[in-house]
Write an enzyme that holds these catalytic residues in place. Structure first.
Site, short mmCIF file in Angstrom:
data_model
loop_
_atom_site.label_atom_id
_atom_site.label_comp_id
_atom_site.label_asym_id
_atom_site.label_seq_id
_atom_site.Cartn_x
_atom_site.Cartn_y
_atom_site.Cartn_z
CG HIS A 17 -98.28 -122.24 -40.43
ND1 HIS A 17 -97.61 -121.43 -39.54
CD2 HIS A 17 -98.80 -121.42 -41.37
CE1 HIS A 17 -97.71 -120.17 -39.93
NE2 HIS A 17 -98.43 -120.13 -41.02
CE LYS A 41 -97.24 -111.30 -43.56
NZ LYS A 41 -97.71 -112.69 -43.35
NE ARG A 90 -105.41 -117.23 -41.10
CZ ARG A 90 -104.49 -116.30 -40.90
NH1 ARG A 90 -103.77 -116.32 -39.80
NH2 ARG A 90 -104.28 -115.34 -41.78
CB SER A 127 -96.93 -116.20 -37.61
OG SER A 127 -96.97 -117.48 -38.17
O1 PNS Z 1 -97.16 -116.59 -44.58
P1 PNS Z 1 -97.41 -115.49 -45.57
O2 PNS Z 1 -96.53 -114.29 -45.27
O3 PNS Z 1 -98.86 -115.14 -45.72
O4 PNS Z 1 -96.95 -116.06 -47.00
C1 PNS Z 1 -96.96 -115.24 -48.14
C2 PNS Z 1 -95.99 -115.83 -49.15
C3 PNS Z 1 -94.59 -115.89 -48.56
C4 PNS Z 1 -96.45 -117.23 -49.54
C5 PNS Z 1 -96.01 -114.90 -50.41
O5 PNS Z 1 -95.65 -113.61 -50.02
C6 PNS Z 1 -95.07 -115.41 -51.50
O6 PNS Z 1 -95.41 -116.32 -52.23
N1 PNS Z 1 -93.87 -114.82 -51.55
C7 PNS Z 1 -92.84 -115.21 -52.51
C8 PNS Z 1 -92.67 -114.14 -53.60
C9 PNS Z 1 -93.76 -114.26 -54.65
O7 PNS Z 1 -93.86 -115.26 -55.35
N2 PNS Z 1 -94.60 -113.21 -54.74
C10 PNS Z 1 -95.70 -113.16 -55.67
C11 PNS Z 1 -96.95 -113.79 -55.09
S1 PNS Z 1 -98.27 -113.80 -56.26
#
Ligand code: PNS
Length: 159
Positions: A17, A41, A90, A127
């Site tokens: 990150h 998660k 990645r 993570s």
């Molecule tokens: O580290 P991650 O868990 O892969 O990140 C995913 C994350 C947190 C960026 C994604 O789940 C997110 O944007 N969540 C916020 C809610 C949202 O906007 N959801 C719609 C995504 S199109």
């Protein structure tokens, strides 16, 4: 001012990150690490712990700040005048999910996503793997910042 957000669960933040965040900080005037709640998660660290680890790991980057948000990422972007989301890519296995979210975020509020290729040295890093390896006493010292390493050891010790 050109602003970007690097969103994620950051449970915990890893060197992978940080690599993306550091490179984004060289491309934008201001970068926000947004610690978001991912409802699909379950977490090891609290949001407050994740924020602290992200702050501690990014003190050397003066144009990087840390924030949290529990709603839609695009709403955060709109309310903070952020036009770009930067995420690390990645491997091809990341692509489908990232493309889907990028296209949805564009459709929802016109926010663009830039997928930054991670350094090959971090292409295996996640993570979830860090949490698992640390839980069983494996060595993750090359994979996470020092503050995260200490926090993982405290969690393991407190079990
Ligand atoms: O580290 P991650 O868990 O892969 O990140 C995913 C994350 C947190 C960026 C994604 O789940 C997110 O944007 N969540 C916020 C809610 C949202 O906007 N959801 C719609 C995504 S199109």
């Amino acid at each position: 001012m050109r602003k970007a957000v690097c969103p994620g669960s950051f449970d915990p933040i890893t060197n992978g990150h940080l690599d993306v965040i550091e490179r984004a900080s060289g491309l934008f005037d201001e970068v926000t690490i947004a610690v978001l709640v991912n409802s699909s998660k379950s977490g090891l660290f609290t949001i407050e712990e994740r924020i602290k680890m992200a702050k501690d790991a990014s003190t050397h980057l003066p144009n990087v700040k840390v924030d949290t948000w529990s709603g839609l990422l695009v709403d955060y972007c709109k309310s903070h005048d952020i036009r770009a989301i930067v995420k690390g890519l990645r491997a091809v296995s990341d692509f489908d999910y990232e493309l889907q979210m990028a296209q949805m975020n564009l459709q929802l509020k016109g926010v663009d996503t830039l997928l930054m290729a991670t350094k090959p040295a971090y292409s295996f890093l996640s993570s979830s793997l860090v949490r698992e390896i640390a839980r069983y006493g494996g060595d993750v010292s090359a994979l996470v910042p020092t503050g995260v390493l200490n926090a993982l050891q405290e969690k393991a010790g407190g079990k």
